[in-house]
Design an enzyme around this catalytic site. Structure first.
Site, mmCIF file in Angstrom:
data_model
loop_
_atom_site.group_PDB
_atom_site.id
_atom_site.type_symbol
_atom_site.label_atom_id
_atom_site.label_comp_id
_atom_site.label_asym_id
_atom_site.label_seq_id
_atom_site.Cartn_x
_atom_site.Cartn_y
_atom_site.Cartn_z
ATOM 1 N N SER A 99 0.847 -1.189 0.000
ATOM 2 C CA SER A 99 0.000 0.000 0.000
ATOM 3 C C SER A 99 0.879 1.234 0.000
ATOM 4 O O SER A 99 1.800 1.339 0.815
ATOM 5 C CB SER A 99 -0.911 0.012 1.234
ATOM 6 O OG SER A 99 -1.464 1.301 1.446
ATOM 7 N N GLY A 100 0.591 2.165 -0.899
ATOM 8 C CA GLY A 100 1.376 3.392 -0.967
ATOM 9 C C GLY A 100 1.174 4.288 0.234
ATOM 10 O O GLY A 100 2.141 4.751 0.864
ATOM 11 N N SER A 101 -0.086 4.574 0.607
ATOM 12 C CA SER A 101 -0.337 5.467 1.735
ATOM 13 C C SER A 101 0.177 4.864 3.036
ATOM 14 O O SER A 101 0.731 5.580 3.891
ATOM 15 C CB SER A 101 -1.834 5.782 1.842
ATOM 16 O OG SER A 101 -2.591 4.611 2.057
ATOM 17 N N GLY A 136 -2.069 5.307 -2.970
ATOM 18 C CA GLY A 136 -0.896 5.136 -3.817
ATOM 19 C C GLY A 136 -1.058 4.013 -4.818
ATOM 20 O O GLY A 136 -0.715 4.164 -5.999
ATOM 21 N N THR A 137 -1.595 2.862 -4.360
ATOM 22 C CA THR A 137 -1.744 1.741 -5.289
ATOM 23 C C THR A 137 -2.838 2.006 -6.313
ATOM 24 O O THR A 137 -2.748 1.549 -7.456
ATOM 25 C CB THR A 137 -2.045 0.433 -4.525
ATOM 26 O OG1 THR A 137 -3.029 0.691 -3.518
ATOM 27 C CG2 THR A 137 -0.792 -0.117 -3.880
#
Length: 353
Positions: free
Chosen positions: A100-102, A267-268
């Protein structure tokens, strides 16, 4: 102590030390201590053990009265990759995302600002091990604070193109499935009449719930290099990307099943959109996409170039955002509290010394 003194009863209270962060409005709870060491030769194996034997931790921290399903939890674990400085396992309402980006932005910031990983330079590289593999983080720091994080996770790729589903009450819906750390159904929001603004969040969640329940039973796609990661957990709604000064800007919204519309652009979700644009020749290497969430927060994703995923064409991207500290806390868990479900929980929490 005299022999006639009664033995002290073992404590039924456990403690977790946490830092709550937010990036783009999504809250990530970083669990720094209080959980027993997990077995496994990779962070992915540790995640599988936790899912099978300790899912009570996820349920506890994402449910009332301790938390909310819209939050995420990131458990700091020992890294197994020789280059990684820390490992982390991501937990959400849908289960256990591989990446996960965040959450990576929040986890990296928490580790740096807490001193778990010392801040050394104004531009600092940090390698973290997620269940999907190494996340390469570039942190920009000043005065002891992380000003921004740019993270590169696993390559994104178009997994299943040009799908259709007949969704009850909504009719025929066209979508593509992209992997970017999880499988995303990519849906044209304009075709459904959504503007992707805050007031639409209940309607977006209702549609996405019906959509996922429709397509999930038939979704059997697995990542070619990782263990099975079905069923389909995410939906990303997209509006038109408009060209802006060498990049693009677009509204987007991510749904996490069951029931959560993310506050951040994710983000993803942004990486998945970039990969889909790259497949269609709509974005070039070095160009960026700024995704605006329904709450007007934004992340910027950049297309780095083409790669391969087990022989299949994929796309490397990175995501830039900033995390902010909400609270540093010690959460006490009283195991005899009737609102605490101790199943798959008590066995993984550290007993007081």
């Amino acid at each position: 102590m005299s022999d006639d003194q009664p033995d002290k009863k073992p404590s039924r209270v456990r403690s977790l030390r946490m830092i709550d962060m937010q990036a783009g409005g999504d809250v990530s709870r970083i669990v720094l201590s209080g959980v027993e060491a997990l077995p496994g030769n990779t962070v992915h194996e540790q995640q599988q053990y936790l899912e099978a034997n300790g899912d009570g931790l996820r349920r506890l921290l994402l449910s009332e009265p301790y938390g909310d399903p819209a939050m995420s939890v990131n458990l700091i674990v020992r890294p197994c990759h020789p280059d990684a400085e820390a490992g982390y396992i991501i937990m959400e309402a849908m289960g256990y995302p591989m990446y996960s980006g965040s959450n990576t932005i929040c986890t990296a910031t928490a580790l740096l600002q807490s001193g778990r990983i010392p801040i050394e330079d104004s531009q600092q590289t940090v390698l973290l091990e997620s269940p999907a593999g190494i996340a390469r983080v570039q942190a920009r720091c000043a005065d002891g604070f992380v000003q921004s994080v740019t993270t590169q996770g696993e390559a994104a790729y178009l997994a299943v193109p040009d799908m259709e589903a007949e969704v009850p009450r909504y009719g025929r819906v066209c979508y593509n499935v992209v992997w970017s750390g999880g499988f995303y159904a990519m849906i044209d929001a304009q075709a459904l009449g959504f503007q992707l603004v805050r007031d639409e969040e209940p309607a977006l969640a209702a549609f996405a719930d019906a959509f996922v329940k429709t397509v999930r039973p038939e979704f059997i796609e697995n990542h070619p290099e990782l263990d099975a990661v079905t069923p389909l957990p995410f939906v990303h709604f997209m509006r038109t990307a408009h060209a802006v000064d060498g990049g693009f800007r677009a509204r987007g919204a991510t749904y996490v099943h069951p029931g959560v519309i993310c506050r951040s652009p994710t983000g993803t979700g942004t990486s998945a959109r970039i990969a889909l644009m790259a497949e269609r020749g709509q974005i070039r290497d070095g160009q960026w996409l700024e995704t605006l969430s329904p709450r007007d927060s934004s992340f910027i994703g950049t297309l780095l170039g083409q790669t391969t995923v087990n022989g299949q064409r994929g796309w490397d991207t990175h995501i830039t955002g900033r995390a902010w500290t909400l609270t540093r806390s010690r959460v006490e868990v009283e195991l005899d509290d009737p609102l605490v479900d101790t199943a798959d929980l008590e066995n993984i929490l550290v007993e007081p010394g």
